[in-house]
Design a protein around this motif. Structure first.
Motif, mmCIF file in Angstrom:
data_model
loop_
_atom_site.group_PDB
_atom_site.id
_atom_site.type_symbol
_atom_site.label_atom_id
_atom_site.label_comp_id
_atom_site.label_asym_id
_atom_site.label_seq_id
_atom_site.Cartn_x
_atom_site.Cartn_y
_atom_site.Cartn_z
ATOM 1 N N ASP A 1 0.838 -1.201 0.000
ATOM 2 C CA ASP A 1 0.000 0.000 0.000
ATOM 3 C C ASP A 1 0.873 1.251 0.000
ATOM 4 O O ASP A 1 1.833 1.355 0.768
ATOM 5 C CB ASP A 1 -0.913 0.015 1.224
ATOM 6 C CG ASP A 1 -1.942 -1.102 1.195
ATOM 7 O OD1 ASP A 1 -2.288 -1.541 0.070
ATOM 8 O OD2 ASP A 1 -2.378 -1.546 2.274
ATOM 9 N N SER A 2 0.496 2.207 -0.859
ATOM 10 C CA SER A 2 1.226 3.467 -0.965
ATOM 11 C C SER A 2 0.285 4.620 -0.653
ATOM 12 O O SER A 2 -0.871 4.619 -1.082
ATOM 13 C CB SER A 2 1.806 3.621 -2.377
ATOM 14 O OG SER A 2 2.478 4.840 -2.519
ATOM 15 N N ARG A 3 0.770 5.592 0.093
ATOM 16 C CA ARG A 3 -0.077 6.750 0.432
ATOM 17 C C ARG A 3 0.745 8.035 0.368
ATOM 18 O O ARG A 3 1.932 8.067 0.703
ATOM 19 C CB ARG A 3 -0.667 6.588 1.831
ATOM 20 C CG ARG A 3 0.362 6.406 2.927
ATOM 21 C CD ARG A 3 -0.292 6.140 4.280
ATOM 22 N NE ARG A 3 0.717 5.835 5.292
ATOM 23 C CZ ARG A 3 1.368 6.755 5.993
ATOM 24 N NH1 ARG A 3 1.094 8.036 5.794
ATOM 25 N NH2 ARG A 3 2.293 6.402 6.888
ATOM 26 N N LYS A 4 0.100 9.072 -0.108
ATOM 27 C CA LYS A 4 0.714 10.403 -0.134
ATOM 28 C C LYS A 4 0.608 11.025 1.250
ATOM 29 O O LYS A 4 -0.426 10.908 1.912
ATOM 30 C CB LYS A 4 0.004 11.282 -1.156
ATOM 31 C CG LYS A 4 0.437 12.736 -1.147
ATOM 32 C CD LYS A 4 -0.416 13.551 -2.096
ATOM 33 C CE LYS A 4 -0.230 15.037 -1.879
ATOM 34 N NZ LYS A 4 -0.663 15.504 -0.564
ATOM 35 N N ILE A 5 1.673 11.700 1.680
ATOM 36 C CA ILE A 5 1.614 12.409 2.954
ATOM 37 C C ILE A 5 1.698 13.912 2.694
ATOM 38 O O ILE A 5 2.312 14.355 1.714
ATOM 39 C CB ILE A 5 2.741 11.970 3.913
ATOM 40 C CG1 ILE A 5 4.117 12.357 3.360
ATOM 41 C CG2 ILE A 5 2.660 10.477 4.185
ATOM 42 C CD1 ILE A 5 5.227 12.185 4.376
ATOM 43 N N SER A 6 1.055 14.685 3.539
ATOM 44 C CA SER A 6 1.094 16.143 3.437
ATOM 45 C C SER A 6 2.158 16.678 4.377
ATOM 46 O O SER A 6 2.194 16.327 5.561
ATOM 47 C CB SER A 6 -0.274 16.741 3.793
ATOM 48 O OG SER A 6 -1.241 16.330 2.854
ATOM 49 N N VAL A 7 3.013 17.530 3.846
ATOM 50 C CA VAL A 7 4.119 18.093 4.615
ATOM 51 C C VAL A 7 3.951 19.602 4.685
ATOM 52 O O VAL A 7 3.810 20.276 3.656
ATOM 53 C CB VAL A 7 5.474 17.745 3.978
ATOM 54 C CG1 VAL A 7 6.617 18.337 4.796
ATOM 55 C CG2 VAL A 7 5.633 16.236 3.842
ATOM 56 N N ALA A 8 3.951 20.127 5.909
ATOM 57 C CA ALA A 8 3.849 21.575 6.118
ATOM 58 C C ALA A 8 5.241 22.139 6.347
ATOM 59 O O ALA A 8 5.981 21.658 7.208
ATOM 60 C CB ALA A 8 2.951 21.879 7.318
ATOM 61 N N ILE A 9 5.601 23.145 5.563
ATOM 62 C CA ILE A 9 6.918 23.771 5.691
ATOM 63 C C ILE A 9 6.734 25.249 5.995
ATOM 64 O O ILE A 9 6.099 25.977 5.231
ATOM 65 C CB ILE A 9 7.750 23.583 4.410
ATOM 66 C CG1 ILE A 9 8.061 22.103 4.206
ATOM 67 C CG2 ILE A 9 9.026 24.401 4.462
ATOM 68 C CD1 ILE A 9 8.878 21.803 2.986
ATOM 69 N N SER A 10 7.277 25.677 7.112
ATOM 70 C CA SER A 10 7.211 27.081 7.525
ATOM 71 C C SER A 10 8.601 27.510 7.980
ATOM 72 O O SER A 10 9.183 26.899 8.871
ATOM 73 C CB SER A 10 6.212 27.265 8.672
ATOM 74 O OG SER A 10 4.918 26.860 8.288
ATOM 75 N N TYR A 11 9.131 28.535 7.324
ATOM 76 C CA TYR A 11 10.421 29.078 7.762
ATOM 77 C C TYR A 11 10.618 30.453 7.136
ATOM 78 O O TYR A 11 9.907 30.839 6.205
ATOM 79 C CB TYR A 11 11.567 28.144 7.381
ATOM 80 C CG TYR A 11 11.943 28.102 5.910
ATOM 81 C CD1 TYR A 11 13.181 28.559 5.478
ATOM 82 C CD2 TYR A 11 11.081 27.586 4.948
ATOM 83 C CE1 TYR A 11 13.543 28.505 4.145
ATOM 84 C CE2 TYR A 11 11.424 27.520 3.618
ATOM 85 C CZ TYR A 11 12.667 27.984 3.215
ATOM 86 O OH TYR A 11 13.015 27.930 1.889
ATOM 87 N N ASP A 12 11.560 31.195 7.688
ATOM 88 C CA ASP A 12 11.871 32.531 7.194
ATOM 89 C C ASP A 12 12.735 32.396 5.948
ATOM 90 O O ASP A 12 13.957 32.304 6.042
ATOM 91 C CB ASP A 12 12.598 33.335 8.277
ATOM 92 C CG ASP A 12 12.961 34.729 7.787
ATOM 93 O OD1 ASP A 12 12.339 35.192 6.827
ATOM 94 O OD2 ASP A 12 13.886 35.334 8.369
ATOM 95 N N ASN A 13 12.088 32.356 4.799
ATOM 96 C CA ASN A 13 12.802 32.142 3.543
ATOM 97 C C ASN A 13 13.399 33.464 3.056
ATOM 98 O O ASN A 13 12.682 34.329 2.548
ATOM 99 C CB ASN A 13 11.834 31.587 2.489
ATOM 100 C CG ASN A 13 12.566 31.150 1.237
ATOM 101 O OD1 ASN A 13 13.714 31.509 1.009
ATOM 102 N ND2 ASN A 13 11.897 30.361 0.406
#
Length: 684
Positions: free
Chosen positions: A289-301
């Motif tokens: 089984d394969s599943r997509k994961i959601s990744v939250a990225i927050s930083y001072d770019n």
């Protein structure tokens, strides 16, 4: 450069998804247990295997790549540029100071398809040594072999494999699954040529190897788990995960992505992470089984902040004003007017998110023509040479990449070519476009007006891929072929008196024997030729006779030169062609001048003086120049500098260098991104 592109694309998606709760453009993931390590914007990040908020592990300006989590979960090994060259580093998986493990000088930056030196690949099962690929072979800088280095440093140990791509240890560390050929960074789709990759295993104890896949396409990125080897293969046109049973040889497809390739699969302990369409996926190896994961990225770019910077390094094209007093530069999408010696630099366009390019000044000094994609496609614009002028769009409904335009001597017309293989004439006053010719084999890339503005000379490839000279007359609409494509004739330029057409041609067969192969070579076949336009006996070497001065004073009075009217006799044209008294070599025509012709022989700017029938050296140390409309000066590049020189013998290279210290502009990255993205694909 790699980090620049990574930051650009990462920033593009940052702009489109401000909250970044579901980030894209994540690469090179690795998973162990509940921890995923991946690369985003050139830095290493980690996130829970179920997704959520990501944690930034590295922040160095250099690019960090290929994170691999140790089997015990305590460390992340990766490739980084901390020390000025690419090396293998290790850091605590929870974050902390990184330690350098390798110190052998890397090969430096390579072309994108060449990949990288010192690539982390795997860990030994006991978490004590790191497997990496280093470009240290006798085959060349793009080839690599396998080494291991200890967690605590020490000497590197080579593995007994000559060359290879990505690889992984067996669960007990006694074997290696690898690809003898590396092409992981080459973006060829459905490739089945000589660099197609197959999987092999290597018994490190008995020094025996065995090929386990034989697909004609690509099998790569192995991950060894239990009695199976998981890898990516493009057998169904897209790269998907397959599973190979080491004991039985059974091979089956596991994932079935159809929109994007499965990229960079890696993992251990029953899970595998990979990238697909910029998102991260987790594959359970037991269930499939394969599943997509959601990744939250927050930083001072910091790459999002507008800033001022000097853009000299981004100069793409340049030209000179009619009298050589100012130069036009296209740099990072804006057009600048720069004094040759005294004065201030002016940004003539000052746009963000729009690119202007290929500026050329009209011979009368009143207008500047250039291309801009303000409408979404490149169109021709005119800008008056006065303060506060607004650009006027001249062309519409374009759909092809355009090459630099050429002005008519009276500043009434422009001629340019594009990638549709057409040659276009544009009326400056009305904007009316006329397709005056269309090639069938290759693009039309050189064209020039006659001094009276009534003729355009250009070279057009024939079906035999040799180029012939052609003429178009504005007053009649006639199109004539001047040479017959027996030889390759190109770069036509009219003499300023309208009597000759100069051009380059490969007509000289310098037979020599190769020092390496048992073969003959025809080398340096180019010479400069002149074609007298009238069939009236006029040649480059007219008959001369010494005469006594006429004592009649009226006969010596200077008369006003007659207005030039170019007339061309096409009959017998080929029989009138005359070579300039130059040896064959590597020439470039710069432009017609009052004395004759300005040209380059590869490393010098030269002039052929027609009246004196001799060649004169103007400037040494450069092989390219662009002449001003009056022919009295030219602009050239010397290293990273741009200079102006007079059309007179004895010029010193670099004597008049244009000062670009203040070639500054404000850059708003957010405004640039969509244009850069669209332009990249438009150019491609």
């Amino acid at each position: 450069m790699q980090k620049l592109f990574t930051l650009f694309f990462a920033g593009l998606f940052f702009l489109q998804v401000p909250a970044m709760d579901d980030a894209r453009m994540m690469r090179y993931p690795d998973i162990n247990g509940s921890l995923i390590a991946f690369v985003y914007a050139g830095d290493i990040w980690t996130v829970d295997a179920n997704g959520g908020a990501a944690k930034r592990i590295t922040s160095h300006p250099g690019t960090e790549l290929f994170p691999k989590i140790s089997p015990d979960g305590k460390w992340i090994a990766f490739s980084a540029e901390y020390s000025g060259s690419r090396q293998i580093w290790v850091a605590p998986s929870g974050g902390g100071t990184a330690r350098q493990l390798t110190f052998y000088k890397s090969v430096g930056e390579m072309p994108p398809r060449g990949g990288f030196d010192n690539v982390t690949l795997d860990w030994t099962p006991d978490s004590k040594r790191i497997l990496f690929r280093a470009n240290r072979t006798s085959f060349g800088d793009r080839n690599g072999r396998y080494f291991t280095v200890g967690l605590d440093g020490g000497f590197e140990e080579p593995l007994p494999i000559v060359n290879g791509g990505f690889a992984a240890f067996s669960p007990d560390g006694s074997q290696l699954c690898f690809t003898p050929v590396d092409r992981e960074f080459r973006t060829w789709k459905r490739y089945k040529g000589g660099r197609a990759t197959d999987l092999w295993t290597y018994d490190l104890t008995n020094n025996r190897s065995q090929q386990i896949t034989r697909w004609a396409g690509s099998d790569q990125w192995p991950v060894w788990y239990g009695n199976h080897i998981f890898y990516a293969s493009d057998r169904d046109a897209r790269l998907n995960i397959r599973r190979y049973n080491v004991a039985s040889g059974e091979d089956e497809q596991i994932t079935r992505h159809t929109d994007f390739d499965v990229m960079w699969p890696s993992g251990r302990n029953g899970k595998l992470a990979y990238e697909n369409g910029g998102y991260l996926y987790v594959l359970d190896l037991a269930s499939g089984d394969s599943r997509k994961i959601s990744v939250a990225i927050s930083y001072d770019n910091p790459n999002l902040q507008p800033r001022f910077r000097n853009v000299t390094e981004f100069i793409n094209s340049y030209s000179l004003s009619p009298t050589g007093k100012r130069a036009l530069f296209e740099a990072r999408g804006d057009i600048f007017s720069v004094p040759a010696e005294k004065g201030e630099i002016q940004n003539l366009t000052g746009t963000q998110g729009v690119r202007e390019l290929s500026p050329v000044w009209s011979p009368d000094g009143k207008l500047i023509a250039y291309y801009s994609d303000a409408t979404g496609e490149y169109e021709l614009y005119l800008l008056e040479n006065k303060e506060g002028a607004k650009p006027r769009q001249l062309t519409r409904n374009s759909s092809a990449w355009k090459y630099t335009a050429e002005w008519s001597p009276r500043s009434t017309h422009l001629v340019y070519s594009d990638r549709s293989l057409k040659l276009w004439l544009v009326d400056v006053s009305t904007g009316r476009q006329t397709a005056i010719d269309e090639a069938t084999a290759e693009e039309i890339r050189d064209y020039a007006f006659s001094p009276d503005g009534d003729w355009i000379a250009y070279s057009k490839p024939a079906p035999n891929y040799q180029t012939a000279l052609w003429l178009y007359q504005l007053s009649t609409g006639r199109k004539l072929q001047l040479t017959d494509a027996t030889f390759s004739d190109e770069s036509p330029v009219f003499s300023r008196d309208g009597k000759f057409l100069f051009f380059l041609s490969n007509r000289n067969f310098n037979l020599t024997f190769s020092s390496f192969e048992f073969d003959y070579l025809y080398n340096n076949a180019t010479r400069i030729y002149a074609l007298p336009l009238r069939d009236n006996g006029v040649t480059l070497t007219p008959y001369k006779e010494d005469r006594e001065i006429n004592e009649n004073p009226d006969a010596n009075k200077a008369s006003k030169p007659a207005e030039i009217k170019v007339e061309i006799d096409t009959d017998n044209a080929q029989n009138r062609i005359q070579a300039l008294p130059l040896q064959s070599g590597n020439y470039r025509i710069i432009g017609a001048v009052e004395e004759g012709l300005l040209y380059s022989d590869g490393y010098r700017i030269m002039r052929y003086n027609i009246n004196e029938e001799k060649t004169e050296e103007i400037l040494s140390g450069t092989g390219y120049g662009i002449a001003a409309a009056d022919g009295k000066s030219f602009i050239y590049r010397r290293g990273d500098s741009y200079c102006v020189a007079k059309n007179q013998p004895g010029q010193t290279a670099g004597a008049t260098t244009i000062k670009l210290d203040n070639l500054n502009m404000k850059i708003d990255p957010r405004a640039e991104w969509n244009q850069i993205y669209a332009d990249a694909f438009r150019i491609f």
